[in-house]
Design an enzyme around this catalytic site. Structure first.
Site, PDB file in Angstrom:
ATOM      1  CG  ASP A  36     -56.145 -78.294 -29.635  1.00  0.00           C
ATOM      2  OD1 ASP A  36     -55.786 -78.963 -30.600  1.00  0.00           O
ATOM      3  OD2 ASP A  36     -55.677 -77.423 -29.112  1.00  0.00           O
TER       4      ASP A  36
ATOM      5  CE  LYS B 120     -46.757 -79.294 -29.767  1.00  0.00           C
ATOM      6  NZ  LYS B 120     -47.372 -78.990 -28.542  1.00  0.00           N
TER       7      LYS B 120
ATOM      8  CD  GLU C  96     -48.127 -80.625 -33.084  1.00  0.00           C
ATOM      9  OE1 GLU C  96     -48.503 -81.034 -31.820  1.00  0.00           O
ATOM     10  OE2 GLU C  96     -48.778 -79.789 -33.675  1.00  0.00           O
TER      11      GLU C  96
ATOM     12  N   GLY D 290     -38.890 -68.653 -15.573  1.00  0.00           N
ATOM     13  CA  GLY D 290     -38.484 -67.965 -16.766  1.00  0.00           C
ATOM     14  C   GLY D 290     -37.790 -68.623 -17.834  1.00  0.00           C
TER      15      GLY D 290
ATOM     16  CB  ALA E 209     -51.154 -72.952 -26.579  1.00  0.00           C
ATOM     17  CB  ALA E 210     -47.780 -71.989 -22.115  1.00  0.00           C
ATOM     18  N   GLY E 211     -46.228 -72.784 -24.493  1.00  0.00           N
ATOM     19  CA  GLY E 211     -44.888 -72.500 -25.296  1.00  0.00           C
ATOM     20  C   GLY E 211     -45.181 -72.058 -26.511  1.00  0.00           C
ATOM     21  CG  ASP E 212     -47.954 -73.689 -29.287  1.00  0.00           C
ATOM     22  OD1 ASP E 212     -46.729 -74.404 -29.338  1.00  0.00           O
ATOM     23  OD2 ASP E 212     -49.107 -74.288 -29.187  1.00  0.00           O
TER      24      ASP E 212
HETATM   25  O1  RIB Z   1     -48.895 -76.734 -28.052  1.00  0.00           O
HETATM   26  C1  RIB Z   1     -50.312 -77.245 -27.889  1.00  0.00           C
HETATM   27  C2  RIB Z   1     -51.042 -77.743 -29.098  1.00  0.00           C
HETATM   28  O2  RIB Z   1     -50.230 -78.995 -29.065  1.00  0.00           O
HETATM   29  C3  RIB Z   1     -52.439 -78.053 -28.883  1.00  0.00           C
HETATM   30  O3  RIB Z   1     -53.050 -76.856 -29.556  1.00  0.00           O
HETATM   31  C4  RIB Z   1     -52.536 -79.204 -29.668  1.00  0.00           C
HETATM   32  O4  RIB Z   1     -53.065 -79.221 -30.832  1.00  0.00           O
HETATM   33  C5  RIB Z   1     -50.933 -79.678 -30.044  1.00  0.00           C
HETATM   34  O5  RIB Z   1     -50.653 -79.533 -31.308  1.00  0.00           O
END
Ligand code: RIB
Length: 306
Positions: free
Chosen positions: A13, A40, A140, A225, A249-252
């Site tokens: 990133d 992700k 991805e 939430g 990356a909050a979702g990850d």
């Molecule tokens: O979800 C965040 C990620 O999306 C980042 O780290 C970026 O690399 C993309 O894949």
């Protein structure tokens, strides 16, 4: 506890901090730039490891300096890298990310080696996948590989989590193969072609994914939430309020917390609580992986809410 298997993408990133999102054709001066390991899949694997869970990563990096650096990061974080492939003659995936002061971001990608994660790679790792308890994947990489990985995981009885990001229309089979699908509002709208701005709209959209085969839809709604929709219920579970600096990356991180909770045998409600805490804490520092919390940090946030 069995290993969690993450099948997916890894990027480097390049994060530029900007005062606001710029207009087409405009040149805008940023306030700083940092380089982070991301993607992700890689983010989910690292977040699981930070929480103390055994996790393996199946993915592809290029044979460039970025790939070598990322592989070392995964090992240092304690991720099992035996499912990683270093692909000759191609660069590792790169994401270009802009972050504004509110913490919101915009991301554009060059997939690089992530495009070489194929069905054949998924099949080559079938034995390792079969040993795991929870399987987590995102969008991805090439869709056929994602579907094949899910078919393998499902055939061996793993719990399958699909993080439908970046969202794109998917065949019904994708939903039938997963136990849990975890879209945010935008992703839910793209998957269904229906609005998902309000909780009522999101429930109606989520029901169409249940009708297409998903067993559970978790609609991530930021600090508000998560809306948990099953065939017979819809429940809003509260999130955590934190000072967000960078929501990358909050979702990850949310998905990682969910996978860890489920791998430990927690109820879906408890796993979502852990996921919400991990997702919230991940926004409190710049970059995808630097802010991913330890288990103790996540538990402290949860204890503060009780
Ligand atoms: O979800 C965040 C990620 O999306 C980042 O780290 C970026 O690399 C993309 O894949």
């Amino acid at each position: 506890m069995k290993e969690i298997c993450v099948f997916g993408s890894l990027n480097i990133d390049m994060t530029l901090f900007v005062p606001r999102f710029n207009a087409p054709g405009e040149t805008l001066t940023g306030t700083g730039m940092q380089i982070f390991t991301g993607g992700k899949g890689g983010n989910q694997a690292v977040a699981c490891a930070r929480l103390g869970a055994p996790v393996r990563m199946i993915g592809c990096l290029g044979d460039d300096a970025n790939g070598a650096m990322y592989l070392e990061v995964l090992k240092k974080e304690g991720v099992n890298t035996s499912g990683m492939t270093v692909c000759p003659g191609i660069t590792s995936g790169v994401a270009f990310i802009e972050v504004v002061p509110s913490g919101e971001n915009r991301i554009a990608l060059a997939v690089g080696a992530n495009g070489l994660l194929t069905e054949a790679v998924a099949r080559a790792h079938e034995d390792a996948i079969a040993e795991c308890g929870v399987y987590m994947t995102q969008l991805e990489n090439p869709l056929e590989a994602i579907l094949e990985g899910m078919r393998i995981a499902r055939s061996h009885g793993l719990q399958v989590i699909l993080d439908p990001a970046p969202a794109r229309p998917l065949p019904d089979e994708a939903f039938a193969l997963c136990d849990i699908v975890t879209p945010n509002e935008t992703e839910l709208a793209i998957l269904t072609g229906m609005p998902a701005d309000t909780v009522e709209q999101a429930e109606a959209a989520a029901r169409t994914l249940i009708a297409r085969g998903a067993r559970m839809v978790l609609n991530k709604r930021g600090a508000a939430g998560v809306l948990l929709v099953t065939e017979s219920s819809a429940t809003m579970l509260p999130g955590f309020k934190v000072n967000a600096v960078d929501t990358t990356a909050a979702g990850d991180s949310f998905n990682a917390g969910l996978a860890v909770g489920l791998a430990e045998g927690q109820s879906i409600e408890d796993a979502i609580r852990l996921a919400n805490a991990v997702g919230a804490l991940s926004t409190t520092k710049a970059g995808a992986q630097p802010a991913m919390p330890t288990r103790a940090q996540a538990e402290a946030l949860i204890a503060g809410q009780r």
